[in-house]
Design a protein around this motif. Structure first.
Motif, mmCIF file in Angstrom:
data_model
loop_
_atom_site.group_PDB
_atom_site.id
_atom_site.type_symbol
_atom_site.label_atom_id
_atom_site.label_comp_id
_atom_site.label_asym_id
_atom_site.label_seq_id
_atom_site.Cartn_x
_atom_site.Cartn_y
_atom_site.Cartn_z
ATOM 1 N N ILE A 186 0.846 -1.187 0.000
ATOM 2 C CA ILE A 186 0.000 0.000 0.000
ATOM 3 C C ILE A 186 0.883 1.239 0.000
ATOM 4 O O ILE A 186 1.718 1.423 0.875
ATOM 5 C CB ILE A 186 -0.953 -0.010 1.212
ATOM 6 N N ARG A 187 0.717 2.076 -1.008
ATOM 7 C CA ARG A 187 1.494 3.315 -1.139
ATOM 8 C C ARG A 187 0.743 4.497 -0.528
ATOM 9 O O ARG A 187 1.343 5.436 -0.055
ATOM 10 C CB ARG A 187 1.774 3.629 -2.612
ATOM 11 N N ASP A 188 -0.592 4.447 -0.608
ATOM 12 C CA ASP A 188 -1.411 5.541 -0.110
ATOM 13 C C ASP A 188 -2.438 4.977 0.873
ATOM 14 O O ASP A 188 -3.391 4.321 0.469
ATOM 15 C CB ASP A 188 -2.121 6.241 -1.260
ATOM 16 N N PRO A 189 -2.254 5.225 2.160
ATOM 17 C CA PRO A 189 -3.167 4.656 3.153
ATOM 18 C C PRO A 189 -4.595 5.182 3.038
ATOM 19 O O PRO A 189 -5.528 4.535 3.504
ATOM 20 C CB PRO A 189 -2.537 5.050 4.487
ATOM 21 N N LEU A 190 -4.791 6.327 2.396
ATOM 22 C CA LEU A 190 -6.144 6.881 2.252
ATOM 23 C C LEU A 190 -6.936 6.219 1.127
ATOM 24 O O LEU A 190 -8.144 6.382 1.035
ATOM 25 C CB LEU A 190 -6.074 8.395 2.005
ATOM 26 N N ALA A 191 -6.257 5.451 0.276
ATOM 27 C CA ALA A 191 -6.904 4.855 -0.898
ATOM 28 C C ALA A 191 -8.007 3.862 -0.536
ATOM 29 O O ALA A 191 -8.979 3.722 -1.264
ATOM 30 C CB ALA A 191 -5.862 4.169 -1.783
ATOM 31 N N HIS A 192 -7.856 3.190 0.588
ATOM 32 C CA HIS A 192 -8.832 2.164 0.960
ATOM 33 C C HIS A 192 -9.730 2.603 2.115
ATOM 34 O O HIS A 192 -10.398 1.779 2.727
ATOM 35 C CB HIS A 192 -8.110 0.860 1.311
ATOM 36 N N VAL A 193 -9.746 3.895 2.400
ATOM 37 C CA VAL A 193 -10.590 4.437 3.464
ATOM 38 C C VAL A 193 -11.874 4.967 2.849
ATOM 39 O O VAL A 193 -11.847 5.652 1.827
ATOM 40 C CB VAL A 193 -9.858 5.574 4.223
ATOM 41 N N SER A 194 -12.997 4.658 3.472
ATOM 42 C CA SER A 194 -14.283 5.149 2.988
ATOM 43 C C SER A 194 -14.362 6.667 3.163
ATOM 44 O O SER A 194 -14.025 7.188 4.233
ATOM 45 C CB SER A 194 -15.423 4.490 3.772
ATOM 46 N N PRO A 195 -14.828 7.389 2.136
ATOM 47 C CA PRO A 195 -14.989 8.844 2.259
ATOM 48 C C PRO A 195 -15.969 9.237 3.385
ATOM 49 O O PRO A 195 -15.913 10.364 3.871
ATOM 50 C CB PRO A 195 -15.536 9.271 0.898
ATOM 51 N N GLN A 196 -16.822 8.321 3.826
ATOM 52 C CA GLN A 196 -17.731 8.610 4.940
ATOM 53 C C GLN A 196 -16.950 8.736 6.257
ATOM 54 O O GLN A 196 -17.391 9.424 7.172
ATOM 55 C CB GLN A 196 -18.817 7.535 5.081
ATOM 56 N N LEU A 197 -15.793 8.076 6.349
ATOM 57 C CA LEU A 197 -14.991 8.153 7.563
ATOM 58 C C LEU A 197 -14.153 9.434 7.628
ATOM 59 O O LEU A 197 -13.821 9.913 8.712
ATOM 60 C CB LEU A 197 -14.066 6.936 7.678
ATOM 61 N N ILE A 198 -13.790 9.945 6.475
ATOM 62 C CA ILE A 198 -13.022 11.194 6.404
ATOM 63 C C ILE A 198 -13.724 12.094 5.382
ATOM 64 O O ILE A 198 -13.344 12.135 4.210
ATOM 65 C CB ILE A 198 -11.549 10.950 6.005
ATOM 66 N N PRO A 199 -14.759 12.815 5.819
ATOM 67 C CA PRO A 199 -15.500 13.665 4.881
ATOM 68 C C PRO A 199 -14.660 14.829 4.373
ATOM 69 O O PRO A 199 -13.737 15.299 5.052
ATOM 70 C CB PRO A 199 -16.695 14.157 5.698
ATOM 71 N N ASP A 200 -14.966 15.285 3.179
ATOM 72 C CA ASP A 200 -14.195 16.337 2.528
ATOM 73 C C ASP A 200 -14.136 17.627 3.340
ATOM 74 O O ASP A 200 -13.117 18.316 3.336
ATOM 75 C CB ASP A 200 -14.762 16.629 1.138
ATOM 76 N N ASP A 201 -15.184 17.965 4.068
ATOM 77 C CA ASP A 201 -15.182 19.236 4.804
ATOM 78 C C ASP A 201 -14.240 19.230 6.006
ATOM 79 O O ASP A 201 -13.925 20.285 6.549
ATOM 80 C CB ASP A 201 -16.593 19.657 5.213
ATOM 81 N N THR A 202 -13.767 18.054 6.433
ATOM 82 C CA THR A 202 -12.793 17.988 7.529
ATOM 83 C C THR A 202 -11.446 17.432 7.066
ATOM 84 O O THR A 202 -10.538 17.268 7.866
ATOM 85 C CB THR A 202 -13.318 17.122 8.693
ATOM 86 N N LEU A 203 -11.327 17.150 5.781
ATOM 87 C CA LEU A 203 -10.095 16.612 5.207
ATOM 88 C C LEU A 203 -9.061 17.727 5.035
ATOM 89 O O LEU A 203 -9.367 18.782 4.484
ATOM 90 C CB LEU A 203 -10.389 15.963 3.849
ATOM 91 N N SER A 204 -7.857 17.506 5.519
ATOM 92 C CA SER A 204 -6.779 18.495 5.400
ATOM 93 C C SER A 204 -6.049 18.347 4.076
ATOM 94 O O SER A 204 -5.925 17.241 3.534
ATOM 95 C CB SER A 204 -5.770 18.314 6.538
ATOM 96 N N GLY A 205 -5.551 19.470 3.588
ATOM 97 C CA GLY A 205 -4.769 19.491 2.362
ATOM 98 C C GLY A 205 -3.686 20.546 2.470
ATOM 99 O O GLY A 205 -3.324 20.974 3.566
ATOM 100 N N VAL A 206 -3.179 20.984 1.324
ATOM 101 C CA VAL A 206 -2.109 21.986 1.275
ATOM 102 C C VAL A 206 -2.538 23.112 0.331
ATOM 103 O O VAL A 206 -3.176 22.872 -0.687
ATOM 104 C CB VAL A 206 -0.771 21.359 0.816
ATOM 105 N N CYS A 207 -2.203 24.347 0.704
ATOM 106 C CA CYS A 207 -2.512 25.508 -0.135
ATOM 107 C C CYS A 207 -1.604 25.509 -1.364
ATOM 108 O O CYS A 207 -0.377 25.389 -1.240
ATOM 109 C CB CYS A 207 -2.321 26.801 0.646
#
Length: 188
Positions: free
Chosen positions: A123-144
């Motif tokens: 597994i290269r990306d641990p988020l690939a197999h996570v349901s979007p319901q567990l990490i919704p977009d409105d609370t998901l962190s990113g980079v500017c």
């Protein structure tokens, strides 16, 4: 504000000097061209100026005035996962575009696309197999990041490819109470 011996002309010079200094302080993490000590970086087709991390999240320069995003050591160079010797870079951590400097966009990792495995099955990306319901977009962190300018000619500096680091993605999962896949910590 003015000293008794300072003329109006002298006040103007002081005001211009203060304005220039405050502009330079706001320029870190901004839209390219980058300040001294930052690299011109490309993350998923978007650009940013990224200073190197000096040790951990506390090793990143302060955020620009008027920016809600906080700096963090969240970017690295794509490649093998040996993150102990990977060069890391700072970025502004956001959850919405409004957290970013003017003209910036919050670039978030993809959650639940199930394409996060390499040809070796690891597994290269641990988020690939996570349901979007567990990490919704409105609370998901990113980079500017900022939109990359087209063209640039022969003298244009090519950006350094960077990615959101594995450690950052694992922190996102931890913050949402999601456990990493088995063996993921063994690869750090």
């Amino acid at each position: 504000f003015a000293a008794p011996h300072m003329t109006w002309h002298g006040q103007g010079v002081v005001i211009i000097f203060i304005a220039i200094c405050s502009h330079l302080a706001d320029a870190l993490y901004g839209k390219p061209p980058c300040e001294a000590g930052e690299i011109y970086a490309l993350v998923e087709g978007r650009v940013l100026c990224a200073p190197p991390c000096t040790n951990s999240d506390s090793g990143c320069p302060a955020k620009p005035d008027g920016t809600f995003a906080d700096p963090g050591c969240i970017l690295d160079v794509p490649g093998p996962r040996d993150s102990s010797d990977k060069k890391m870079y700072c970025g502004l951590i956001c959850t919405a575009n409004s957290y970013c400097p003017s003209g910036g966009k919050c670039l978030k990792p993809t959650v639940g696309d199930a394409t996060g495995e390499g040809s070796d099955g690891r597994i290269r990306d641990p988020l690939a197999h996570v349901s979007p319901q567990l990490i919704p977009d409105d609370t998901l962190s990113g980079v500017c990041t900022f939109k990359k300018k087209k063209g640039g000619g022969k003298k244009a500096l090519a950006p350094q490819d960077l990615q959101l680091s594995l450690r950052f993605k694992l922190k996102i999962m931890e913050g949402h109470g999601v456990k990493p896949p088995p063996g993921m910590h063994d690869d750090l």
